[in-house]
Design a protein around this motif. Structure first.
Motif, short mmCIF file in Angstrom:
data_model
loop_
_atom_site.label_atom_id
_atom_site.label_comp_id
_atom_site.label_asym_id
_atom_site.label_seq_id
_atom_site.Cartn_x
_atom_site.Cartn_y
_atom_site.Cartn_z
N ASP A 50 51.38 35.02 37.34
CA ASP A 50 50.18 35.77 36.91
C ASP A 50 50.54 37.08 36.23
N ASN A 51 51.68 37.67 36.61
CA ASN A 51 52.10 38.95 36.03
C ASN A 51 52.55 38.77 34.60
N HIS A 55 51.69 43.69 35.57
CA HIS A 55 50.41 43.48 36.23
C HIS A 55 49.83 42.13 35.81
N VAL A 56 48.80 41.69 36.51
CA VAL A 56 48.17 40.41 36.21
C VAL A 56 47.63 40.46 34.78
N ASN A 57 47.99 39.45 34.00
CA ASN A 57 47.54 39.38 32.61
C ASN A 57 46.03 39.18 32.56
N ASN A 58 45.41 39.76 31.55
CA ASN A 58 43.95 39.74 31.45
C ASN A 58 43.36 38.33 31.46
N VAL A 59 44.01 37.34 30.88
CA VAL A 59 43.44 36.00 30.85
C VAL A 59 43.37 35.37 32.24
N VAL A 60 44.22 35.80 33.16
CA VAL A 60 44.25 35.24 34.50
C VAL A 60 42.98 35.62 35.28
N ALA A 62 48.35 43.00 40.70
CA ALA A 62 49.71 42.54 40.44
C ALA A 62 50.20 41.61 41.52
N PHE A 63 51.25 40.87 41.21
CA PHE A 63 51.96 40.07 42.20
C PHE A 63 53.00 40.96 42.88
N PHE A 105 38.64 42.62 43.58
CA PHE A 105 39.05 43.78 44.37
C PHE A 105 40.48 43.59 44.86
N ALA A 106 41.28 44.64 44.78
CA ALA A 106 42.55 44.63 45.49
C ALA A 106 42.20 44.58 46.98
#
Length: 143
Positions: free
Chosen positions: A24-25, A30-35, A77-78, A103-104
């Motif tokens: 996902d990162n 950080h997590v990519n926007n498409v995820v 993020a992962f 939410f985190a």
């Protein structure tokens, strides 16, 4: 027009914890926007399947996404658990607008929030179909 703002947890009716994955990162850590959109799909479809309102293999109606949008406020993020909040903002005869807050884990305000609109159609003809009673009842709980 004012800039969208994060929302508090109490704005949502249902929550699903989603564990981020290594893939996902993105290169920025950080997590990519498409995820984020896959998280939207996951919380909606998990809710509908568990409620017995959606048969993804043999149901007569299926939901097609006709509109989607997301605003980002903070990184995810992962490795991290994301808590996806879900509500229904509009329920029509054959359509629904889902609103989702991501939410985190344990955080009071959303790192992202967005929506998507499903139009429910006949599986075979792909023409709009009236929401079956079980689906309408499940969606009503989220309003």
């Amino acid at each position: 027009m004012s800039r969208p703002q994060p929302e508090a947890r109490n704005a949502y009716r249902h929550f699903l914890p989603i564990t981020t994955r290594w893939m996902d990162n993105d290169v920025y850590g950080h997590v990519n926007n498409v995820v984020y959109y896959s998280y939207f799909d996951t919380v909606v479809n998990q809710y509908l399947i568990v409620e017995g309102a959606l048969d993804i293999h043999a149901g007569e109606v299926i939901g097609l996404v006709v509109e989607t949008q997301c605003n980002y406020f903070g990184p995810l993020a992962f490795p991290q658990t994301v808590e996806a909040g879900l509500r229904v903002a509009h329920l029509g005869a054959s359509s629904v607008r889902y609103e989702i807050g991501l939410f985190a884990q344990g955080e009071p305000h959303s790192a992202a929030r967005g929506h998507f609109v499903h139009v429910y159609v006949d599986r075979t003809t792909r023409r709009p179909a009236t929401l079956p009673p079980a689906l309408a009842q499940a969606l009503e709980k989220l309003r």
